[in-house]
Design a protein around this motif. Structure first.
Motif, PDB file in Angstrom:
ATOM      1  N   LEU A  40       0.832  -1.068  -0.131  1.00 17.52           N
ATOM      2  CA  LEU A  40       0.032  -0.055   0.081  1.00 17.52           C
ATOM      3  C   LEU A  40       0.853   1.290  -0.022  1.00 17.52           C
ATOM      4  CD1 LEU A  40      -2.884   1.224  -0.019  1.00 17.52           C
ATOM      5  CD2 LEU A  40      -2.686   1.175   2.744  1.00 17.52           C
ATOM      6  N   GLY A  41       2.002   1.024   0.702  1.00 16.39           N
ATOM      7  CA  GLY A  41       2.908   2.170   0.868  1.00 16.39           C
ATOM      8  C   GLY A  41       3.751   2.514  -0.684  1.00 16.39           C
ATOM      9  N   MET A  42       3.562   1.428  -1.491  1.00 11.80           N
ATOM     10  CA  MET A  42       4.294   1.692  -2.684  1.00 11.80           C
ATOM     11  C   MET A  42       3.379   2.091  -3.675  1.00 11.80           C
ATOM     12  SD  MET A  42       6.980  -1.615  -2.899  1.00 11.80           S
ATOM     13  CE  MET A  42       7.045  -2.583  -1.407  1.00 11.80           C
ATOM     14  N   LEU A  43       1.962   1.717  -3.567  1.00 14.83           N
ATOM     15  CA  LEU A  43       1.007   2.557  -4.733  1.00 14.83           C
ATOM     16  C   LEU A  43       0.893   3.906  -4.553  1.00 14.83           C
ATOM     17  CD1 LEU A  43      -1.595  -0.186  -4.025  1.00 14.83           C
ATOM     18  CD2 LEU A  43      -0.112   0.026  -6.092  1.00 14.83           C
ATOM     19  N   PRO A  44       0.437   4.451  -5.794  1.00 12.95           N
ATOM     20  CA  PRO A  44       0.381   5.974  -5.913  1.00 12.95           C
ATOM     21  C   PRO A  44      -0.602   6.372  -4.929  1.00 12.95           C
ATOM     22  CG  PRO A  44      -0.698   4.956  -7.672  1.00 12.95           C
ATOM     23  CD  PRO A  44      -0.170   4.042  -7.013  1.00 12.95           C
ATOM     24  N   GLY A  45      -1.620   5.747  -4.191  1.00 16.19           N
ATOM     25  CA  GLY A  45      -2.587   6.415  -3.282  1.00 16.19           C
ATOM     26  C   GLY A  45      -3.606   7.494  -3.728  1.00 16.19           C
ATOM     27  N   TYR A  46      -3.921   7.215  -4.844  1.00 11.72           N
ATOM     28  CA  TYR A  46      -5.105   8.145  -5.480  1.00 11.72           C
ATOM     29  C   TYR A  46      -6.618   7.486  -5.506  1.00 11.72           C
ATOM     30  CZ  TYR A  46      -1.304  10.019  -8.575  1.00 11.72           C
ATOM     31  OH  TYR A  46      -0.195  10.547  -8.966  1.00 11.72           O
ATOM     32  N   ASN A  47      -6.569   6.249  -4.724  1.00 11.63           N
ATOM     33  CA  ASN A  47      -7.768   5.833  -4.388  1.00 11.63           C
ATOM     34  C   ASN A  47      -8.788   6.118  -5.686  1.00 11.63           C
ATOM     35  OD1 ASN A  47      -6.865   4.418  -2.088  1.00 11.63           O
ATOM     36  ND2 ASN A  47      -7.401   6.492  -1.130  1.00 11.63           N
ATOM     37  N   CYS A  48      -8.187   5.662  -6.983  1.00 11.88           N
ATOM     38  CA  CYS A  48      -9.526   6.158  -7.981  1.00 11.88           C
ATOM     39  C   CYS A  48     -10.399   5.198  -8.329  1.00 11.88           C
ATOM     40  CB  CYS A  48      -8.587   6.556  -9.297  1.00 11.88           C
ATOM     41  SG  CYS A  48      -7.470   4.988  -9.673  1.00 11.88           S
ATOM     42  N   CYS A  56      -6.785   1.954  -3.402  1.00 13.93           N
ATOM     43  CA  CYS A  56      -5.581   1.325  -3.247  1.00 13.93           C
ATOM     44  C   CYS A  56      -5.356   0.175  -2.128  1.00 13.93           C
ATOM     45  CB  CYS A  56      -4.443   2.527  -2.903  1.00 13.93           C
ATOM     46  SG  CYS A  56      -4.224   3.514  -4.164  1.00 13.93           S
ATOM     47  N   ALA A  57      -6.100   0.473  -0.937  1.00 16.08           N
ATOM     48  CA  ALA A  57      -6.035  -0.470   0.035  1.00 16.08           C
ATOM     49  C   ALA A  57      -6.639  -2.075  -0.525  1.00 16.08           C
ATOM     50  CB  ALA A  57      -6.798  -0.132   1.229  1.00 16.08           C
ATOM     51  N   GLY A  58      -7.614  -1.871  -1.144  1.00 19.25           N
ATOM     52  CA  GLY A  58      -8.096  -3.148  -1.757  1.00 19.25           C
ATOM     53  C   GLY A  58      -7.434  -3.669  -2.880  1.00 19.25           C
ATOM     54  N   MET A  59      -6.723  -2.879  -3.696  1.00 13.68           N
ATOM     55  CA  MET A  59      -5.708  -3.278  -4.537  1.00 13.68           C
ATOM     56  C   MET A  59      -4.660  -3.982  -3.933  1.00 13.68           C
ATOM     57  SD  MET A  59      -4.920  -3.563  -7.643  1.00 13.68           S
ATOM     58  CE  MET A  59      -3.719  -3.599  -8.965  1.00 13.68           C
ATOM     59  N   ALA A  60      -4.019  -3.267  -3.007  1.00 12.66           N
ATOM     60  CA  ALA A  60      -2.769  -4.038  -2.216  1.00 12.66           C
ATOM     61  C   ALA A  60      -3.164  -5.323  -1.538  1.00 12.66           C
ATOM     62  CB  ALA A  60      -2.458  -3.121  -1.036  1.00 12.66           C
ATOM     63  N   GLU A  61      -4.359  -5.615  -0.940  1.00  9.62           N
ATOM     64  CA  GLU A  61      -4.838  -6.859  -0.529  1.00  9.62           C
ATOM     65  C   GLU A  61      -4.788  -7.981  -1.682  1.00  9.62           C
ATOM     66  OE1 GLU A  61      -8.542  -6.485   1.608  1.00  9.62           O
ATOM     67  OE2 GLU A  61      -7.769  -5.189   2.972  1.00  9.62           O
ATOM     68  N   LEU A  63      -3.261  -7.839  -4.443  1.00 10.37           N
ATOM     69  CA  LEU A  63      -2.069  -8.065  -4.801  1.00 10.37           C
ATOM     70  C   LEU A  63      -1.222  -9.097  -4.108  1.00 10.37           C
ATOM     71  CD1 LEU A  63      -0.772  -4.608  -6.073  1.00 10.37           C
ATOM     72  CD2 LEU A  63      -0.962  -6.576  -7.513  1.00 10.37           C
ATOM     73  N   VAL A  64      -1.331  -9.070  -2.665  1.00 12.91           N
ATOM     74  CA  VAL A  64      -0.769  -9.924  -1.775  1.00 12.91           C
ATOM     75  C   VAL A  64      -1.306 -11.213  -1.948  1.00 12.91           C
ATOM     76  CG1 VAL A  64      -0.379 -10.338   0.670  1.00 12.91           C
ATOM     77  CG2 VAL A  64       0.080  -8.062  -0.238  1.00 12.91           C
ATOM     78  N   GLU A  65      -2.612 -11.313  -2.077  1.00 11.04           N
ATOM     79  CA  GLU A  65      -3.409 -12.508  -2.285  1.00 11.04           C
ATOM     80  C   GLU A  65      -3.049 -13.215  -3.528  1.00 11.04           C
ATOM     81  OE1 GLU A  65      -7.438 -11.874  -2.201  1.00 11.04           O
ATOM     82  OE2 GLU A  65      -7.522 -11.319  -0.141  1.00 11.04           O
ATOM     83  N   GLY A  66      -2.573 -12.230  -4.443  1.00 15.05           N
ATOM     84  CA  GLY A  66      -2.226 -13.249  -5.784  1.00 15.05           C
ATOM     85  C   GLY A  66      -3.329 -12.940  -6.841  1.00 15.05           C
ATOM     86  N   SER A  67      -4.381 -12.485  -6.495  1.00 13.44           N
ATOM     87  CA  SER A  67      -5.706 -12.538  -7.265  1.00 13.44           C
ATOM     88  C   SER A  67      -5.963 -11.174  -8.307  1.00 13.44           C
ATOM     89  CB  SER A  67      -6.850 -12.689  -6.558  1.00 13.44           C
ATOM     90  OG  SER A  67      -7.042 -11.656  -5.488  1.00 13.44           O
ATOM     91  N   TYR A  87       9.305  -6.774  -5.011  1.00 12.59           N
ATOM     92  CA  TYR A  87       8.878  -6.976  -3.487  1.00 12.59           C
ATOM     93  C   TYR A  87       7.999  -8.336  -3.253  1.00 12.59           C
ATOM     94  CZ  TYR A  87       6.933  -6.144   1.008  1.00 12.59           C
ATOM     95  OH  TYR A  87       6.463  -6.467   2.571  1.00 12.59           O
ATOM     96  N   LEU A  88       6.942  -8.513  -3.987  1.00 12.22           N
ATOM     97  CA  LEU A  88       6.019  -9.446  -3.971  1.00 12.22           C
ATOM     98  C   LEU A  88       6.700 -10.937  -4.430  1.00 12.22           C
ATOM     99  CD1 LEU A  88       2.733  -7.976  -5.366  1.00 12.22           C
ATOM    100  CD2 LEU A  88       3.243  -8.622  -3.055  1.00 12.22           C
ATOM    101  N   ALA A  89       7.680 -10.809  -5.164  1.00  9.63           N
ATOM    102  CA  ALA A  89       8.467 -12.268  -5.232  1.00  9.63           C
ATOM    103  C   ALA A  89       9.223 -12.457  -4.324  1.00  9.63           C
ATOM    104  CB  ALA A  89       9.232 -12.161  -6.780  1.00  9.63           C
TER     105      ALA A  89
END
Length: 94
Positions: A40-48, A56-61, A63-67, A87-89
């Motif tokens: 979440l800290g690496m994402l732009p934070g626009y919450n678009c 972005c919080a939903g996107m971060a979750e 990405l971590v889940e891999g879905s 980072y995820l790898a």
């Protein structure tokens, strides 16, 4: 005399519960997963919501889940996308 007995009973009961909670806090501790906050800290934070996730919080979750794929985040710059992929790898859970 009755007030003294009630007071002592409350002290003993509080001590027993405190010892139990202290024991449980030490022996039942689960290490938190900080990967979502890190991504979440690496994402732009626009919450678009342009990625189809609720900000972005939903996107971060996802990405971590891999879905989800980082390419869905349109505002994210290419160098940050690569940094998130690395980072995820590096921090994949078994």
């Amino acid at each position: 005399m009755e007030i003294l007995k009630a007071g002592i009973l409350m002290l003993v009961l509080g001590a027993v519960i405190g010892v139990f909670l202290g024991f449980a806090g030490i022996h039942l501790y689960v290490e938190p997963d900080t990967r979502v906050e890190d991504v979440l800290g690496m994402l732009p934070g626009y919450n678009c919501g342009g990625c189809g996730n609720p900000g972005c919080a939903g996107m971060a979750e996802k990405l971590v889940e891999g879905s989800s794929k980082i390419e869905q985040c349109r505002p994210c710059k290419a160098d940050m996308k690569e940094k998130i992929k690395e980072y995820l790898a590096a921090h994949a859970k078994a």
